[in-house]
Design an enzyme around this catalytic site. Sequence first.
Site, short mmCIF file in Angstrom:
data_model
loop_
_atom_site.label_atom_id
_atom_site.label_comp_id
_atom_site.label_asym_id
_atom_site.label_seq_id
_atom_site.Cartn_x
_atom_site.Cartn_y
_atom_site.Cartn_z
N LYS A 188 0.90 -1.07 -0.02
CA LYS A 188 -0.09 -0.06 -0.07
C LYS A 188 0.79 1.08 0.00
CE LYS A 188 -1.49 2.77 2.77
NZ LYS A 188 -1.44 3.84 2.06
N GLU A 267 7.50 -0.83 12.69
CA GLU A 267 8.33 0.30 12.83
C GLU A 267 7.73 1.64 13.01
OE1 GLU A 267 11.49 -0.78 12.95
OE2 GLU A 267 11.61 -2.55 11.58
N CYS A 301 12.42 8.90 11.45
CA CYS A 301 11.94 8.35 12.58
C CYS A 301 13.30 8.23 13.46
CB CYS A 301 11.16 7.02 12.50
SG CYS A 301 12.27 6.01 11.63
N GLU A 408 7.75 13.94 18.62
CA GLU A 408 8.62 14.05 17.58
C GLU A 408 8.12 15.10 16.58
OE1 GLU A 408 7.34 10.23 14.95
OE2 GLU A 408 9.20 10.62 14.89
P1 NAD Z 1 1.43 7.48 9.03
O1 NAD Z 1 1.12 6.69 10.32
O2 NAD Z 1 0.29 8.31 8.95
O3 NAD Z 1 1.40 6.76 7.49
C1 NAD Z 1 2.23 5.66 7.49
C2 NAD Z 1 1.64 4.72 6.30
O4 NAD Z 1 0.38 4.25 6.75
C3 NAD Z 1 1.02 5.62 5.03
O5 NAD Z 1 1.15 4.78 3.85
C4 NAD Z 1 -0.42 5.82 5.21
O6 NAD Z 1 -1.11 6.10 4.10
C5 NAD Z 1 -0.78 4.52 5.98
N1 NAD Z 1 -1.86 4.51 6.92
C6 NAD Z 1 -2.50 5.84 7.59
N2 NAD Z 1 -3.63 5.45 8.11
C7 NAD Z 1 -3.89 4.16 7.61
C8 NAD Z 1 -4.90 3.33 7.86
N3 NAD Z 1 -5.89 3.43 8.94
N4 NAD Z 1 -4.62 2.14 7.44
C9 NAD Z 1 -3.77 1.51 6.66
N5 NAD Z 1 -2.82 2.24 6.33
C10 NAD Z 1 -2.88 3.64 6.74
O7 NAD Z 1 2.81 8.08 9.15
P2 NAD Z 1 3.44 9.23 8.40
O8 NAD Z 1 2.78 10.66 8.82
O9 NAD Z 1 3.06 9.05 6.87
O10 NAD Z 1 4.94 8.90 8.61
C11 NAD Z 1 5.48 9.57 9.47
C12 NAD Z 1 5.56 8.68 10.96
O11 NAD Z 1 6.09 7.29 10.62
C13 NAD Z 1 6.41 9.12 11.95
O12 NAD Z 1 5.67 8.97 13.18
C14 NAD Z 1 7.62 8.31 11.95
O13 NAD Z 1 8.45 8.25 13.05
C15 NAD Z 1 7.09 7.01 11.37
N6 NAD Z 1 8.39 6.31 10.67
C16 NAD Z 1 8.82 5.46 11.40
C17 NAD Z 1 9.97 4.62 10.83
C18 NAD Z 1 10.56 3.54 11.54
O14 NAD Z 1 11.05 2.78 10.88
N7 NAD Z 1 10.36 3.33 12.70
C19 NAD Z 1 10.34 5.02 9.51
C20 NAD Z 1 9.69 6.24 8.95
C21 NAD Z 1 8.57 6.85 9.55
#
Ligand code: NAD
Length: 505
Positions: A188, A267, A301, A408
Amino acid sequence: MSKTQDLGALLSDSDLFRTQGYINGKWVGASDGATFPLTNPATGAKLADMPHMPRSQVSEAIDAAKSALPAWSALTAYQRSAYLLKLHGLIEQHVQDLGTILCVENGKPLNEAKGEIAYGASFLQWNAAEGLRTYGQTIPSPFPGTRNMVIKQPIGVCGLITPWNFPNAMITRKMAPALAAGCTVVIKAPAETPLSALAMAVLCERVGIPDGVVNVVCMDKGDREAAAGLELCENPKVSKISFTGSTPVGRLLMKQSSSTLKKLSFELGGNAAFIVFDDADLETAVNGVIASKFRAAGQTCVCANRIFVQSKIYDRFANLLAEKVKAFKVGNGMTEGVTIGPLVNQRGVEKVERHVKDAISKGAKILVGGERFIPEGGESNITEDETCFYKPTVIINVDSTSYVSSEETFGPLAPLFKFETDEEVIKRANETEVGLAAYFFTKDLQRSNKIAESLEVGMVGVNTGVIAQACIPFGGVKQSGFGREGGPGGINEFQIEKLITIGGI
Ligand code: NAD
């Protein structure tokens, strides 16, 4: 604002620029024709109308992955490894184009984007080799005439949900071990950066990965994204969800997966402490914080979110950091020499603004930056209200009750906190519900071991601000999630251990 940008014209292989999803080896729009606009965060220009797929198409992609599973998992590990190595080679050949696509949709500077492509490709290389080493075990039995064997098998269809901040590497980090293990996948793609995911699907197609083994679905944020999440979590044909993203979405996906009890690896968010002790090499520590904090404009992150500096060197550290940050060139990532691009969207800018305002209201002082920004060059038709640029910022004398202490920022804000003793800083570093990464700088070996072992995180950088490599485990503790990507154990996340015990021998 109605400007559009022809991204294909920037590519030497314009076929990599796709605006349809990829299901069962076919390029498809949304079944009901729905689209959403994708824009360049540096300029506001429209790049494409992307398919806004409904839940039924996610289900179709899962069916395709399920049908492709028996043949893909029946290949030898050597055959799957050969596909991954070919894909690695093709990515290396197309690094300029893949980097350009990534830069234009995400905003990070072209050189940094190309660095991400190389990092992303390293997961294919690593897992092509790891797939050949998925050893089982034979275990002596206490019962006569009995033999015990443990074998590793692919877990099945995997749902891969990835964020926009590493549009290429977050996909390869999951897809490569899944494919090497013999699994098939439904990716996705994030709404902000679907093009990098689709370009990767083009290359999978070119190396001849069979139809249905890799599928990419896309949709905008909101209802259809939530529906896609529900389908991936609730569909019994999906055996595993690997998710990188925020902690709240991780919690939701875990809840939704309870009805089918899937294997999960998450993650999630971080709030990394970056600690500089009095005895550290100042220049190395400042360079370390720059590498950790300002990569991807602070949208990683693992980036330094709380920078603790011991009191004796606090002022010198702050001044040197401010001097280096002032020298950054902020602008459109496609412009030569630019070192920091825009944030991915307005929401990101608003969060940095909120953190800066709050810290200032609690007594902090801005050394550099601290405002929105429109880069010079006339390439943009955005206004101050619409800009995704925020000046790289250093603030000092930050109070520990500030928002930036507990959330963050995900932006180019370096807040400096002052501390006195080792015990104090360990306590403060651990005072957060998440535990992904932490960093510290010291020349003292005993202190180094003690601090590294005391930090409640999954990853520690000592005298370095860069910790990610395909060959080492990446992941967190506490509410930063569970499971590890990369390293010798990364492939296990996509396998089951099966016991075969044979009696009557
Ligand atoms: P997010 O959680 O909003 O989105 C991440 C992904 O999940 C996107 O593809 C989004 O479309 C999808 N998503 C959101 N809601 C969903 C749902 N209800 N069902 C299915 N998919 C859904 O996060 P973001 O704002 O896009 O990214 C930033 C966050 O990600 C930060 O908190 C960061 O720390 C974290 N992050 C963590 C890592 C790691 O390896 N630990 C790496 C990169 C980013």
